[in-house]
Design a protein around this motif. Structure first.
Motif, PDB file in Angstrom:
ATOM      1  N   LEU A  71      -5.832  12.411  -0.650  1.00  0.00           N
ATOM      2  CA  LEU A  71      -6.125  10.984  -0.759  1.00  0.00           C
ATOM      3  C   LEU A  71      -5.462  10.412  -2.010  1.00  0.00           C
ATOM      4  O   LEU A  71      -5.816  10.755  -3.135  1.00  0.00           O
ATOM      5  CB  LEU A  71      -7.632  10.748  -0.817  1.00  0.00           C
ATOM      6  CG  LEU A  71      -8.446  11.287   0.369  1.00  0.00           C
ATOM      7  CD1 LEU A  71      -9.932  11.106   0.124  1.00  0.00           C
ATOM      8  CD2 LEU A  71      -8.034  10.611   1.662  1.00  0.00           C
ATOM      9  N   LEU A  72      -4.489   9.548  -1.810  1.00  0.00           N
ATOM     10  CA  LEU A  72      -3.808   8.856  -2.902  1.00  0.00           C
ATOM     11  C   LEU A  72      -4.254   7.401  -2.879  1.00  0.00           C
ATOM     12  O   LEU A  72      -3.921   6.654  -1.966  1.00  0.00           O
ATOM     13  CB  LEU A  72      -2.286   8.964  -2.733  1.00  0.00           C
ATOM     14  CG  LEU A  72      -1.431   8.276  -3.805  1.00  0.00           C
ATOM     15  CD1 LEU A  72      -1.705   8.880  -5.180  1.00  0.00           C
ATOM     16  CD2 LEU A  72       0.044   8.386  -3.467  1.00  0.00           C
ATOM     17  N   GLY A  73      -5.067   7.030  -3.862  1.00  0.00           N
ATOM     18  CA  GLY A  73      -5.630   5.685  -3.870  1.00  0.00           C
ATOM     19  C   GLY A  73      -6.520   5.431  -2.667  1.00  0.00           C
ATOM     20  O   GLY A  73      -6.576   4.305  -2.170  1.00  0.00           O
ATOM     21  N   GLY A  74      -7.201   6.477  -2.187  1.00  0.00           N
ATOM     22  CA  GLY A  74      -8.097   6.349  -1.037  1.00  0.00           C
ATOM     23  C   GLY A  74      -7.418   6.462   0.317  1.00  0.00           C
ATOM     24  O   GLY A  74      -8.088   6.449   1.348  1.00  0.00           O
ATOM     25  N   ILE A  75      -6.083   6.605   0.338  1.00  0.00           N
ATOM     26  CA  ILE A  75      -5.335   6.712   1.601  1.00  0.00           C
ATOM     27  C   ILE A  75      -4.941   8.164   1.821  1.00  0.00           C
ATOM     28  O   ILE A  75      -4.343   8.798   0.941  1.00  0.00           O
ATOM     29  CB  ILE A  75      -4.073   5.830   1.568  1.00  0.00           C
ATOM     30  CG1 ILE A  75      -4.452   4.371   1.342  1.00  0.00           C
ATOM     31  CG2 ILE A  75      -3.272   5.969   2.850  1.00  0.00           C
ATOM     32  CD1 ILE A  75      -3.263   3.465   1.098  1.00  0.00           C
ATOM     33  N   ASP A  76      -5.273   8.709   2.981  1.00  0.00           N
ATOM     34  CA  ASP A  76      -4.942  10.095   3.296  1.00  0.00           C
ATOM     35  C   ASP A  76      -3.469  10.190   3.690  1.00  0.00           C
ATOM     36  O   ASP A  76      -3.058   9.704   4.746  1.00  0.00           O
ATOM     37  CB  ASP A  76      -5.835  10.597   4.437  1.00  0.00           C
ATOM     38  CG  ASP A  76      -5.632  12.086   4.716  1.00  0.00           C
ATOM     39  OD1 ASP A  76      -4.910  12.750   3.939  1.00  0.00           O
ATOM     40  OD2 ASP A  76      -6.203  12.584   5.708  1.00  0.00           O
ATOM     41  N   ILE A  77      -2.671  10.849   2.831  1.00  0.00           N
ATOM     42  CA  ILE A  77      -1.235  10.964   3.086  1.00  0.00           C
ATOM     43  C   ILE A  77      -0.855  12.348   3.615  1.00  0.00           C
ATOM     44  O   ILE A  77       0.331  12.654   3.757  1.00  0.00           O
ATOM     45  CB  ILE A  77      -0.429  10.679   1.806  1.00  0.00           C
ATOM     46  CG1 ILE A  77      -0.716  11.741   0.733  1.00  0.00           C
ATOM     47  CG2 ILE A  77      -0.726   9.283   1.280  1.00  0.00           C
ATOM     48  CD1 ILE A  77       0.195  11.656  -0.473  1.00  0.00           C
TER      49      ILE A  77
END
Length: 326
Positions: A71-77
Motif C-alpha cells: 500500500l503506497l499512500g493507501g493504494i495497493d500497487i
C-alpha cells in the motif's frame, strides 16, 4: 503518524530446478508486514541472503509479489501493470549499493540526473536543465560537473550523483540499499550526514537496508531484523540494539567485532540450516536457537508485542521474560 507505505503479508517465491529436474520453492520474502511513517528512517538488517534486497525490489515493484499487499499512500500497487506504476515512480526511488556499476558509463552527469525526469515526462527541457543544476548543488556537486562522465569521479562523488538522480520532484520515499558499503569510512560519514540533511530539508522517508549494525543504529528511528525472508524482531532502534529479544538478533549483534574482546568470544553463527528446521512449517531458526523446543517446528510464529512498539517472533523468549518478571 501518517503511514506512507504499508506491507501486508508480502511474499515472493522463486522456483529453482535442480540437475535431477526437481523443482524447489525458495521463499525469498515470506509473509512480511511493515509500515513506514512519514519522515522516519526504517532500518532493515540481516545477514546476506535473508531477503533484504528482494524486499526492496518488491516495494519498488521491480519484482511482482507472489501474494500480499503493498500500500503506497493507501493504494495497493502489488498487482499494478507497468503503465499504472509509471505515474507513481516519482514518489519512490532507490540508491543502489555500488556507485561504480549503478551509473551508465556512457552518460554524462547531465544525462544521468535528467533521465528519470525525461522518462516520467512532467518537465519541459529547459526546466530539466535547471532542475539538474539544483540537484547537483543540493548534494555538494556543481554545474561544472555537468559534462563529465562517471569514471572522472571518486566513489563518494558517484554516490552523491546517484542520490541526486533519485531526488526528483514528488519524491517521498527513498530506499537506500547498502549505500555506504563500497565507500571508505571517512566518505561513508560524509554520505550519511548528507542523507540526514536531505531528509530534514526535504521531508523524506528512508528505508535503509544494511548489514552494518553501527550504521543502522546511527541513522534509523526503527529497525526490522530479517531472517530467511521473515521479520523476527521489530522496534525502536534503541530497544532492538540495546535490549534485543530474539535469539537471532542477539547473535547478530554478538557477531560484531569489538575492540578488546577476544575473537573466541564472538558468536560465529554462519552455518547451514538443518533439514528439520528448513522443511518445517515453524521457526527456521530452530537449529541454532538456545531456547528451541519441539513445538517451535509445528507452526509459524507471528510477531508478538513485548512492549509498546517492540515486537518479536519467539514464544519461548516471551515466556522466559514473563517468568523472569514474575
Amino acid at each position: 503518524m501518517t503511514n506512507l507505505l504499508e506491507l501486508k503479508m508480502v511474499e515472493k517465491h522463486f522456483t529453482k530446478r535442480s540437475i535431477l529436474d526437481k523443482t524447489q520453492t525458495i521463499r525469498a520474502v515470506d509473509g512480511v508486514s511493515l509500515t513506514l511513517h512519514k519522515g522516519e528512517t526504517l532500518g532493515i538488517v540481516g545477514e546476506s541472503g535473508c531477503g533484504k534486497s528482494t524486499l526492496a525490489s518488491l516495494i519498488l515493484r521491480l519484482e511482482k509479489p507472489t501474494s500480499g499487499q503493498i500500500l503506497l499512500g493507501g493504494i495497493d500497487i502489488a498487482q499494478f501493470s507497468e503503465a499504472l506504476l509509471r505515474p507513481l515512480r516519482s514518489r519512490i526511488q532507490i540508491v543502489f549499493q555500488d556507485p561504480y556499476s549503478s551509473l551508465n558509463p556512457r552518460f554524462t552527469v547531465r544525462q544521468i540526473v535528467a533521465e528519470p525526469m525525461r522518462v516520467i515526462g512532467k518537465w519541459m527541457p529547459r526546466e530539466i536543465d535547471e532542475k539538474v543544476v539544483q540537484l547537483l548543488e543540493l548534494v555538494g556537486l556543481s554545474k561544472e560537473h555537468l559534462h563529465r562522465y562517471p569514471h572522472e569521479f571518486s566513489g563518494g562523488q558517484r554516490q552523491r550523483l546517484s542520490i541526486a538522480r533519485a531526488l526528483i520532484n514528488d519524491l517521498e520515499i527513498l530506499i537506500l540499499d547498502e549505500p555506504t558499503s563500497a565507500l571508505d569510512v571517512s566518505v561513508q560519514a560524509q554520505v550519511l550526514n548528507l542523507l540526514q540533511q536531505l531528509q530534514t530539508d526535504l521531508g523524506l522517508s528512508y528505508i535503509f537496508i544494511s548489514h552494518n549494525l553501527s550504521v543502522v543504529k546511527y541513522v534509523s528511528d526503527r529497525v526490522a531484523v530479517m531472517y530467511f525472508g521473515k521479520i523476527v524482531e521489530l522496534g525502536a532502534v534503541e530497544d532492538v540494539m540495546l535490549q534485543p529479544l530474539h535469539p537471532y538478533t542477539k547473535e547478530l549483534i554478538g557477531a560484531v567485532p569489538v575492540i578488546g574482546r577476544p575473537l573466541s568470544e564472538v558468536d560465529l553463527f554462519y552455518q547451514e540450516q538443518k533439514n528439520a528446521a528448513g522443511n518445517s512449517a515453524g521457526c527456521l531458526y530452530y537449529s541454532r536457537c538456545p531456547l528451541a523446543k519441539k513445538h517451535c517446528l509445528e507452526k509459524p510464529v507471528p510477531l508478538l508485542e513485548y512492549a509498546a512498539g517492540h515486537q518479536v517472533a519467539c514464544l519461548e523468549m516471551l515466556k522466559y521474560l514473563s517468568n523472569t518478571l514474575e
